[in-house]
Design an enzyme around this catalytic site. Structure first.
Site, PDB file in Angstrom:
ATOM      1  N   ASP A 203       0.875  -1.165   0.000  1.00  9.08           N
ATOM      2  CA  ASP A 203       0.000   0.000   0.000  1.00  9.08           C
ATOM      3  C   ASP A 203       0.921   1.227   0.000  1.00  9.08           C
ATOM      4  O   ASP A 203       2.111   1.108   0.337  1.00  9.08           O
ATOM      5  CB  ASP A 203      -0.875  -0.054   1.267  1.00  9.08           C
ATOM      6  CG  ASP A 203      -1.684   1.201   1.457  1.00  9.08           C
ATOM      7  OD1 ASP A 203      -2.330   1.644   0.487  1.00  9.08           O
ATOM      8  OD2 ASP A 203      -1.670   1.765   2.574  1.00  9.08           O
ATOM      9  N   LEU A 204       0.396   2.377  -0.385  1.00  9.55           N
ATOM     10  CA  LEU A 204       1.254   3.575  -0.438  1.00  9.55           C
ATOM     11  C   LEU A 204       1.079   4.452   0.809  1.00  9.55           C
ATOM     12  O   LEU A 204       1.983   4.556   1.644  1.00  9.55           O
ATOM     13  CB  LEU A 204       0.913   4.381  -1.705  1.00  9.55           C
ATOM     14  CG  LEU A 204       1.633   5.724  -1.847  1.00  9.55           C
ATOM     15  CD1 LEU A 204       3.128   5.549  -2.051  1.00  9.55           C
ATOM     16  CD2 LEU A 204       1.049   6.515  -3.017  1.00  9.55           C
ATOM     17  N   ASP A 205      -0.129   5.044   0.918  1.00 11.30           N
ATOM     18  CA  ASP A 205      -0.386   6.014   1.987  1.00 11.30           C
ATOM     19  C   ASP A 205      -0.318   5.327   3.349  1.00 11.30           C
ATOM     20  O   ASP A 205      -1.120   4.444   3.645  1.00 11.30           O
ATOM     21  CB  ASP A 205      -1.780   6.641   1.801  1.00 11.30           C
ATOM     22  CG  ASP A 205      -1.903   7.413   0.489  1.00 11.30           C
ATOM     23  OD1 ASP A 205      -0.929   8.063   0.090  1.00 11.30           O
ATOM     24  OD2 ASP A 205      -2.981   7.361  -0.136  1.00 11.30           O
TER      25      ASP A 205
ATOM     26  N   THR B 224       1.383  10.105   3.936  1.00  9.90           N
ATOM     27  CA  THR B 224       0.433  10.979   3.237  1.00  9.90           C
ATOM     28  C   THR B 224      -0.872  11.081   4.019  1.00  9.90           C
ATOM     29  O   THR B 224      -1.688  11.960   3.727  1.00  9.90           O
ATOM     30  CB  THR B 224       0.160  10.459   1.813  1.00  9.90           C
ATOM     31  OG1 THR B 224       0.469   9.071   1.796  1.00  9.90           O
ATOM     32  CG2 THR B 224       0.976  11.180   0.784  1.00  9.90           C
TER      33      THR B 224
ATOM     34  N   LYS C  57      -8.779   5.816   6.448  1.00 10.87           N
ATOM     35  CA  LYS C  57      -7.560   5.247   5.852  1.00 10.87           C
ATOM     36  C   LYS C  57      -7.900   4.111   4.901  1.00 10.87           C
ATOM     37  O   LYS C  57      -8.651   3.199   5.275  1.00 10.87           O
ATOM     38  CB  LYS C  57      -6.602   4.750   6.944  1.00 10.87           C
ATOM     39  CG  LYS C  57      -5.854   5.884   7.609  1.00 10.87           C
ATOM     40  CD  LYS C  57      -4.822   5.375   8.581  1.00 10.87           C
ATOM     41  CE  LYS C  57      -4.119   6.559   9.246  1.00 10.87           C
ATOM     42  NZ  LYS C  57      -3.287   6.128  10.373  1.00 10.87           N
TER      43      LYS C  57
ATOM     44  N   SER D  93      -2.616   0.597  -4.301  1.00 13.39           N
ATOM     45  CA  SER D  93      -3.117   1.764  -3.547  1.00 13.39           C
ATOM     46  C   SER D  93      -4.512   2.157  -3.998  1.00 13.39           C
ATOM     47  O   SER D  93      -4.857   2.025  -5.171  1.00 13.39           O
ATOM     48  CB  SER D  93      -2.166   2.946  -3.785  1.00 13.39           C
ATOM     49  OG  SER D  93      -2.735   4.143  -3.321  1.00 13.39           O
ATOM     50  N   ALA D  94      -5.298   2.693  -3.063  1.00 14.42           N
ATOM     51  CA  ALA D  94      -6.635   3.187  -3.392  1.00 14.42           C
ATOM     52  C   ALA D  94      -6.582   4.578  -4.014  1.00 14.42           C
ATOM     53  O   ALA D  94      -7.567   5.068  -4.549  1.00 14.42           O
ATOM     54  CB  ALA D  94      -7.480   3.246  -2.115  1.00 14.42           C
TER      55      ALA D  94
ATOM     56  N   LYS E 160     -11.115  -0.749  -1.583  1.00 14.45           N
ATOM     57  CA  LYS E 160     -10.896  -1.631  -0.446  1.00 14.45           C
ATOM     58  C   LYS E 160     -12.077  -1.440   0.517  1.00 14.45           C
ATOM     59  O   LYS E 160     -12.530  -0.308   0.651  1.00 14.45           O
ATOM     60  CB  LYS E 160      -9.576  -1.267   0.263  1.00 14.45           C
ATOM     61  CG  LYS E 160      -8.339  -1.418  -0.629  1.00 14.45           C
ATOM     62  CD  LYS E 160      -7.101  -0.831   0.057  1.00 14.45           C
ATOM     63  CE  LYS E 160      -5.896  -0.854  -0.878  1.00 14.45           C
ATOM     64  NZ  LYS E 160      -4.703  -0.197  -0.331  1.00 14.45           N
TER      65      LYS E 160
ATOM     66  N   GLU F 256       0.064  -3.371   4.643  1.00 16.30           N
ATOM     67  CA  GLU F 256      -1.088  -2.465   4.739  1.00 16.30           C
ATOM     68  C   GLU F 256      -1.170  -1.760   6.087  1.00 16.30           C
ATOM     69  O   GLU F 256      -0.855  -2.351   7.111  1.00 16.30           O
ATOM     70  CB  GLU F 256      -2.378  -3.286   4.590  1.00 16.30           C
ATOM     71  CG  GLU F 256      -3.111  -3.122   3.305  1.00 16.30           C
ATOM     72  CD  GLU F 256      -3.652  -1.727   3.016  1.00 16.30           C
ATOM     73  OE1 GLU F 256      -3.754  -0.897   3.926  1.00 16.30           O
ATOM     74  OE2 GLU F 256      -3.992  -1.488   1.855  1.00 16.30           O
ATOM     75  N   ASP F 257      -1.625  -0.504   6.080  1.00 15.56           N
ATOM     76  CA  ASP F 257      -1.802   0.214   7.358  1.00 15.56           C
ATOM     77  C   ASP F 257      -3.268   0.463   7.677  1.00 15.56           C
ATOM     78  O   ASP F 257      -3.573   1.064   8.703  1.00 15.56           O
ATOM     79  CB  ASP F 257      -1.084   1.571   7.326  1.00 15.56           C
ATOM     80  CG  ASP F 257      -1.823   2.571   6.459  1.00 15.56           C
ATOM     81  OD1 ASP F 257      -2.230   2.206   5.331  1.00 15.56           O
ATOM     82  OD2 ASP F 257      -2.018   3.711   6.901  1.00 15.56           O
TER      83      ASP F 257
HETATM   84  C1  BG6 Z   1      -5.887   5.853   0.302  1.00 16.55           C
HETATM   85  C2  BG6 Z   1      -5.889   6.728   1.531  1.00 16.55           C
HETATM   86  O1  BG6 Z   1      -4.605   5.360   0.072  1.00 16.55           O
HETATM   87  O2  BG6 Z   1      -6.313   6.594  -0.831  1.00 16.55           O
HETATM   88  C3  BG6 Z   1      -7.264   7.342   1.727  1.00 16.55           C
HETATM   89  O3  BG6 Z   1      -5.545   5.953   2.666  1.00 16.55           O
HETATM   90  C4  BG6 Z   1      -7.674   8.095   0.456  1.00 16.55           C
HETATM   91  O4  BG6 Z   1      -7.241   8.209   2.833  1.00 16.55           O
HETATM   92  C5  BG6 Z   1      -7.628   7.138  -0.737  1.00 16.55           C
HETATM   93  O5  BG6 Z   1      -9.001   8.611   0.587  1.00 16.55           O
HETATM   94  C6  BG6 Z   1      -7.978   7.839  -2.058  1.00 16.55           C
HETATM   95  O6  BG6 Z   1      -6.990   8.768  -2.348  1.00 16.55           O
HETATM   96  P1  BG6 Z   1      -7.095   9.912  -3.442  1.00 16.55           P
HETATM   97  O7  BG6 Z   1      -5.677  10.429  -3.513  1.00 16.55           O
HETATM   98  O8  BG6 Z   1      -7.533   9.288  -4.717  1.00 16.55           O
HETATM   99  O9  BG6 Z   1      -8.059  10.932  -2.954  1.00 16.55           O
HETATM  100 MG    MG Z   2      -2.748   3.142   3.568  1.00 18.64          MG
END
Ligand code: BG6
Ligand code: MG
Length: 223
Positions: A12-14, A20, A48, A117-118, A148, A172-173
């Site tokens: 996962d990224l964030d 982030t 998250k 990542s989402a 997710k 994953e966090d």
């Molecule tokens: C996830 C974050 O990685 O991405 C969420 O943990 C975020 O908080 C989601 O809402 C979507 O991100 P973005 O950048 O498309 O708004």
């Molecule tokens: Mg995350």
């Protein structure tokens, strides 16, 4: 039978590679402020891993508010404008400790590495951190239709790498991210508070606690 060493690791990224989450928090806080909805760190924790659209739906639910479709889209756009402004200032020194070293070790042993990542902004963050080239496959919020806890993002990453899900390990966090990995039939390491990250096979505070030798020992102890 000793569990197999994974053929691929999906990150996962964030919140796993960089913090982030604090930028998402600031951006949602501004939106919550304009709507007069109280927004705190505990609420941010539930966002998250949750997509932008689903996050706004939750925020409005918490504030017991309804808005028109055009206002909804306007709020989404504003949130993203704030977020992009914040991430545009990011630099490689924001990569969490241990991330580069661990990924490098994986690659040297022939383990494939993917991003799952989402976020629709994942590519921008990777570019700012100068790590796009580290990944053998990148799947982000622009590639999936279900967010997710749907396993779609991880299954797609596995497919892109031509690796079967049971040979993948996810890092994953977010609670929804752990659920997504489990639904995908993958092993998962939760990064963060074990109380929040139910269902993970292991928990770590951060990737600085992990090196290849420790990872191998963890896998041997899996049942
Ligand atoms: C996830 C974050 O990685 O991405 C969420 O943990 C975020 O908080 C989601 O809402 C979507 O991100 P973005 O950048 O498309 O708004
Ligand atoms: Mg995350």
């Amino acid at each position: 039978m000793t569990p197999e060493f994974p053929s691929a690791c999906i990150f996962d990224l964030d919140g796993v590679i960089c913090d982030t989450a604090k930028y998402h928090f600031h951006s949602w806080q501004i939106i919550a402020g304009t709507l007069d909805i109280q927004f705190d760190h505990a609420m941010n924790e539930s966002l998250k891993g949750v997509s932008r659209v689903e996050s706004l739906k939750l925020l409005l639910k918490w504030g017991n508010m309804q808005v028109s479709e055009s206002r909804f889209n306007e709020l989404l756009e504003k949130k993203n404008e704030h977020y992009i402004e914040l991430i545009s200032q990011m630099s490689p020194d924001e990569i969490f400790p241990g991330v580069l070293e661990f990924i490098q070790e994986l690659k040297e042993t022939g383990v494939l590495v993917a991003l799952g990542s989402a976020s629709k902004n994942a590519r921008i963050v990777l570019k700012k951190l100068n790590i796009t080239q580290l990944f053998d496959a990148i799947v982000d919020g622009r590639h999936v239709t279900e967010s997710k806890p749907s396993p779609e993002v991880f299954l797609l990453a596995a497919r892109k790498l031509s690796v079967s899900p049971e040979k993948c390990f996810v890092f994953e966090d977010a609670s929804v991210g752990i659920q997504a990995a489990v639904s995908a039939g993958m092993r998962v390491i939760g990064i963060g508070d074990p109380k929040v990250l139910n269902g993970a096979d292991f928990h770590l505070k951060g990737l600085d606690q992990l090196d290849l030798a420790t990872f191998k020992r963890m896998i041997i102890n899996l049942n």
